[in-house]
Design a protein around this motif. Sequence first.
Motif, mmCIF file in Angstrom:
data_model
loop_
_atom_site.group_PDB
_atom_site.id
_atom_site.type_symbol
_atom_site.label_atom_id
_atom_site.label_comp_id
_atom_site.label_asym_id
_atom_site.label_seq_id
_atom_site.Cartn_x
_atom_site.Cartn_y
_atom_site.Cartn_z
ATOM 1 N N TYR A 22 8.379 78.114 37.944
ATOM 2 C CA TYR A 22 9.693 77.691 37.463
ATOM 3 C C TYR A 22 9.591 76.359 36.722
ATOM 4 O O TYR A 22 10.224 76.161 35.684
ATOM 5 N N TYR A 26 10.557 75.843 32.706
ATOM 6 C CA TYR A 26 11.430 74.825 32.129
ATOM 7 C C TYR A 26 10.685 73.958 31.123
ATOM 8 O O TYR A 26 11.207 73.646 30.061
ATOM 9 N N LEU A 30 12.574 76.534 28.494
ATOM 10 C CA LEU A 30 14.000 76.326 28.690
ATOM 11 C C LEU A 30 14.500 74.948 28.307
ATOM 12 O O LEU A 30 15.655 74.802 27.925
ATOM 13 N N ASP A 31 13.677 73.920 28.378
ATOM 14 C CA ASP A 31 14.150 72.598 27.979
ATOM 15 C C ASP A 31 14.667 72.629 26.538
ATOM 16 O O ASP A 31 15.674 72.007 26.227
ATOM 17 N N HIS A 34 17.997 75.148 26.575
ATOM 18 C CA HIS A 34 19.024 75.009 27.615
ATOM 19 C C HIS A 34 20.374 74.583 27.038
ATOM 20 O O HIS A 34 21.402 75.177 27.346
ATOM 21 N N ALA A 67 19.158 76.460 36.652
ATOM 22 C CA ALA A 67 18.281 75.428 37.196
ATOM 23 C C ALA A 67 18.110 75.525 38.701
ATOM 24 O O ALA A 67 17.503 74.685 39.318
ATOM 25 N N PHE A 75 15.499 71.745 38.513
ATOM 26 C CA PHE A 75 14.489 71.994 37.482
ATOM 27 C C PHE A 75 14.914 71.488 36.113
ATOM 28 O O PHE A 75 14.070 71.189 35.281
ATOM 29 N N ASP A 76 16.227 71.404 35.886
ATOM 30 C CA ASP A 76 16.690 70.971 34.570
ATOM 31 C C ASP A 76 16.585 69.461 34.378
ATOM 32 O O ASP A 76 16.812 68.960 33.291
ATOM 33 N N ARG A 81 11.728 67.158 38.872
ATOM 34 C CA ARG A 81 10.830 68.309 39.013
ATOM 35 C C ARG A 81 9.632 68.031 39.907
ATOM 36 O O ARG A 81 9.111 68.947 40.538
#
Length: 142
Positions: A22, A26, A30-31, A34, A67, A75-76, A81
């Motif tokens: 995960y 991110y 995903l960063d 997002h 997240a 995680f976001d 993290r």
Amino acid sequence: QAYPQTKFVLMVADPETWFASYVRLYEETLDSVHSIAGKISRSLRGQGSLTTESDSEVDPVMHQCGAVNYWGCGFDDPARRYDPEVKARCLESFNHHMARVQRVIPADRLLVFNFSDGWPPLANFLNRTIPDEEFPYTDHFT
């Protein structure tokens, strides 16, 4: 109870591997998307447009679901993290979730599934013929 024929598939995952995966998800993907997904989600709900909101604004739904913040994972937030306390809380919540699903859903309606087992358990659980093609398992984050 409203849908007594519903079946559930719970994916098996080693907690440490899941957590690391995960984090990599991110960091690697995903960063960068997002805030765009949040803008789309808000726009579809009539709470903004795709062009006027700041990229730093995070949609509350994306924040909670995407997240895993409802587990305390964060995680976001790049600063959280690698926080050992955040990780411990996240892994505890993950393990609690896995146990709760297995406790709450009747065994005859739940398949605890490991991707490495391929088609047979999944097809049998769903009362389907085992496909002739190779199982499409690819984990890009291991």
